[in-house]
Design a protein around this motif. Structure first.
Motif, PDB file in Angstrom:
ATOM      1  N   ASP A  22       0.772 -33.097  34.040  1.00 48.28           N
ATOM      2  CA  ASP A  22       0.990 -31.776  33.467  1.00 48.28           C
ATOM      3  C   ASP A  22       1.687 -31.857  32.101  1.00 48.28           C
ATOM      4  O   ASP A  22       1.261 -31.250  31.118  1.00 48.28           O
ATOM      5  N   GLU A  26       0.073 -31.104  28.203  1.00 49.76           N
ATOM      6  CA  GLU A  26       0.672 -30.147  27.267  1.00 49.76           C
ATOM      7  C   GLU A  26       1.073 -30.826  25.952  1.00 49.76           C
ATOM      8  O   GLU A  26       0.843 -30.301  24.864  1.00 49.76           O
TER       9      GLU A  26
ATOM     10  N   TYR B  38       0.838 -20.197  23.329  1.00 51.29           N
ATOM     11  CA  TYR B  38       0.983 -21.563  23.844  1.00 51.29           C
ATOM     12  C   TYR B  38       1.996 -22.300  22.963  1.00 51.29           C
ATOM     13  O   TYR B  38       2.406 -21.799  21.907  1.00 51.29           O
ATOM     14  N   TRP B  75      -2.987 -22.446  32.474  1.00 48.76           N
ATOM     15  CA  TRP B  75      -3.840 -23.284  31.634  1.00 48.76           C
ATOM     16  C   TRP B  75      -5.133 -22.528  31.357  1.00 48.76           C
ATOM     17  O   TRP B  75      -5.752 -22.012  32.287  1.00 48.76           O
ATOM     18  N   GLU B  77      -8.768 -22.452  28.476  1.00 48.14           N
ATOM     19  CA  GLU B  77      -9.440 -23.157  27.383  1.00 48.14           C
ATOM     20  C   GLU B  77      -9.537 -22.232  26.178  1.00 48.14           C
ATOM     21  O   GLU B  77      -9.881 -21.061  26.313  1.00 48.14           O
ATOM     22  N   LYS B  82      -8.014 -27.350  26.204  1.00 44.64           N
ATOM     23  CA  LYS B  82      -7.207 -26.693  27.243  1.00 44.64           C
ATOM     24  C   LYS B  82      -5.777 -26.539  26.738  1.00 44.64           C
ATOM     25  O   LYS B  82      -5.181 -27.488  26.218  1.00 44.64           O
ATOM     26  N   LYS B  83      -5.238 -25.325  26.907  1.00 46.47           N
ATOM     27  CA  LYS B  83      -3.878 -25.066  26.421  1.00 46.47           C
ATOM     28  C   LYS B  83      -3.109 -24.307  27.486  1.00 46.47           C
ATOM     29  O   LYS B  83      -3.698 -23.553  28.269  1.00 46.47           O
ATOM     30  N   ARG B  84      -1.816 -24.491  27.475  1.00 44.62           N
ATOM     31  CA  ARG B  84      -0.990 -23.806  28.466  1.00 44.62           C
ATOM     32  C   ARG B  84      -0.337 -22.598  27.794  1.00 44.62           C
ATOM     33  O   ARG B  84       0.448 -22.756  26.848  1.00 44.62           O
TER      34      ARG B  84
END
Lengths: 331, 122
Positions: A22, A26, B38, B75, B77, B82-84
């Motif tokens: 995780d 990130e 993000y 999460w 896209e 892919k970004k949080r």
């Protein structure tokens, strides 16, 4: 972009297992976003050197990973000062005296020196070093382990929460002389004075009906010296009882009397003053052997008496220095 | 001499500045995340408003705030990557209001103390 993957792999190595993927996902997104933004601004791909610089600015992988880890310590900041204090006591209360006793024995005891410097001085130093190293290793290890356990217990029990200001030690005044100490010193010196004057005024000392000790003629020097010292110490104790604060004059007198007492005691240890022992059921040969043994043992204790004497004198000297620095601070 | 004094003062100043900023950054992050963002864009937003924060500080802080229930994340896209995304939770909004009140109270007190001091020295 191989450099970025290598960087991420290095960070990942140090991360907690459950969060590895995780966090790396990130962090990876953040790095690639930064790269893309720079490339858009420059309208070209970044060179390896530029990527390297970008990663270098982010910091060493271990430091980056460390920020995601919980703060852990073997001994926390609450117990650490006590831990350091205990180690200091060990260093000054055991290691330093051990070295001093060793130096004293090597300097003043020829039998000890001959026994331990065979075949060379290097052997003596190596043996001292290995002894000190082993003792320190064991002691520091044991203390660290004990404090690590205490730290874990403290986290659960919170023993510092249970305290009362009334149980704190009273305010210390190093220049105050407790009256109990002065009374004790006065009593001891007066009793010693009487006992010494009654029983030891002659080189022939009758201890009991069955035991008599004989001393060489220098004994009288010792007798009068200690009689005088007991009188001086009793007077000083009486004065301290009336005025229970150290002054520079009284601290100097104490230094002189303790210094003289220590010097005479050291002389006594190696002067072979005991001339003979007469006791019921003790043959002449046994008497000679016992006299010799006592004189030998006293000689062996000579280095220890020097170390003790030096400690006493140093303590008294420190008292004078403390008084003078305190008076300078006040003025 | 003046340079030496300046250098000597620099280290304590830097430590105190970091200490002062630490609490303020939490406030800034919570405030900025009233709008979903993000990590990278959040960092840019803070930077544009004069609050530089490195990623080594920001991401652990975001995780801590999320574990405390003040932020929610997911999460997704975006732009083929892919970004949080983070957003202030309802609990986080309440805490932000309380922290802002505390912030204003501290600000008021400091100003009052400074004002009193200035009057005293006039």
């Amino acid at each position: 972009m191989e450099l970025i993957e290598r960087y991420l792999q290095s960070v990942k190595f140090w991360l907690p297992k459950q969060q590895k993927d995780d966090i790396i996902a990130e962090l990876s997104a953040d790095i690639y976003a930064q790269v893309e933004e720079r490339e858009t601004a420059l309208d070209r791909k970044l060179t390896d050197a530029e990527v390297e610089e970008l990663l270098r600015q982010r910091g060493h992988p271990l430091l980056v990973a460390n920020r995601f880890l919980p703060q852990e310590s073997l001994i926390g900041p609450v117990l650490f000062p006590i831990y350091r204090f205990v180690l200091k006591i060990f260093a000054y209360g055991y290691l330093l005296p051990s070295v001093l006793v060793w130096v004293g024995l090597m300097t003043f005891s020829s039998s000890y020196r001959i026994e331990h410097t065979h075949p060379s001085w290097f052997t003596a130093f190596a043996s001292l070093f290995s002894y000190l190293w082993f003792t320190t290793f064991l002691a520091v290890g044991a203390v660290t382990l004990a404090f690590a356990i205490l730290e874990r217990m403290h986290a659960r029990i919170h023993f510092f929460d249970r305290w009362s200001p009334r149980k704190l030690p009273p305010v210390r005044n190093p220049n105050l002389i407790p009256r109990s100490t002065s009374s004790f010193e006065l009593a001891v010196n007066l009793i010693f004075f009487a006992w010494w004057a009654v029983y030891f005024h002659s080189p022939e000392v009758q201890i009991s009906s069955e035991l008599r000790l004989s001393f060489h003629s220098q004994w009288l020097w010792l007798f009068w010296s200690y009689l005088l010292l007991a009188l001086v110490n009793a007077s000083l104790a009486g004065l301290n009882l009336m005025y229970p604060f150290w002054t520079a004059l009284r601290a100097t007198l104490r230094l002189l009397s303790d210094g003289a007492g220590a010097a005479i005691f050291c002389w006594l240890m190696q002067a072979n003053l005991l001339a003979g022992i007469a006791a019921v059921n003790l043959s002449a040969q046994q008497s000679i052997a016992m006299t010799q043994a006592i004189n030998d043992w006293m000689s062996r204790l000579f280095p220890a008496s020097i170390v003790i004497g030096l400690i006493v004198v140093a303590t008294d000297a420190y008292r004078i220095v403390r008084l003078k620095s305190a008076s300078r601070t006040v003025s | 001499m003046q340079h030496m004094v300046q250098t000597m003062n620099q280290e304590p100043f830097e430590n105190l500045r970091l200490e002062l900023r630490r609490g303020c950054l939490v406030l800034a992050v919570l405030a900025a995340l009233r709008r979903e963002q993000y990590g990278y864009t959040l960092r840019k937003t803070l930077s544009e408003h004069g609050l530089e924060i490195d990623e080594g500080t920001l991401y652990p802080l975001l995780r801590r705030l999320e574990s405390q229930g003040l932020l929610a994340s997911e999460w997704r896209e975006e732009d083929k990557r892919k970004k949080r995304f983070y957003l202030l939770s309802s609990g986080g909004a309440q805490v932000l209001d309380q922290l802002l009140a505390e912030w204003r109270s501290i600000d008021f007190s400091i100003h009052a103390i400074l004002k009193e001091h200035n009057h005293g020295t006039d």
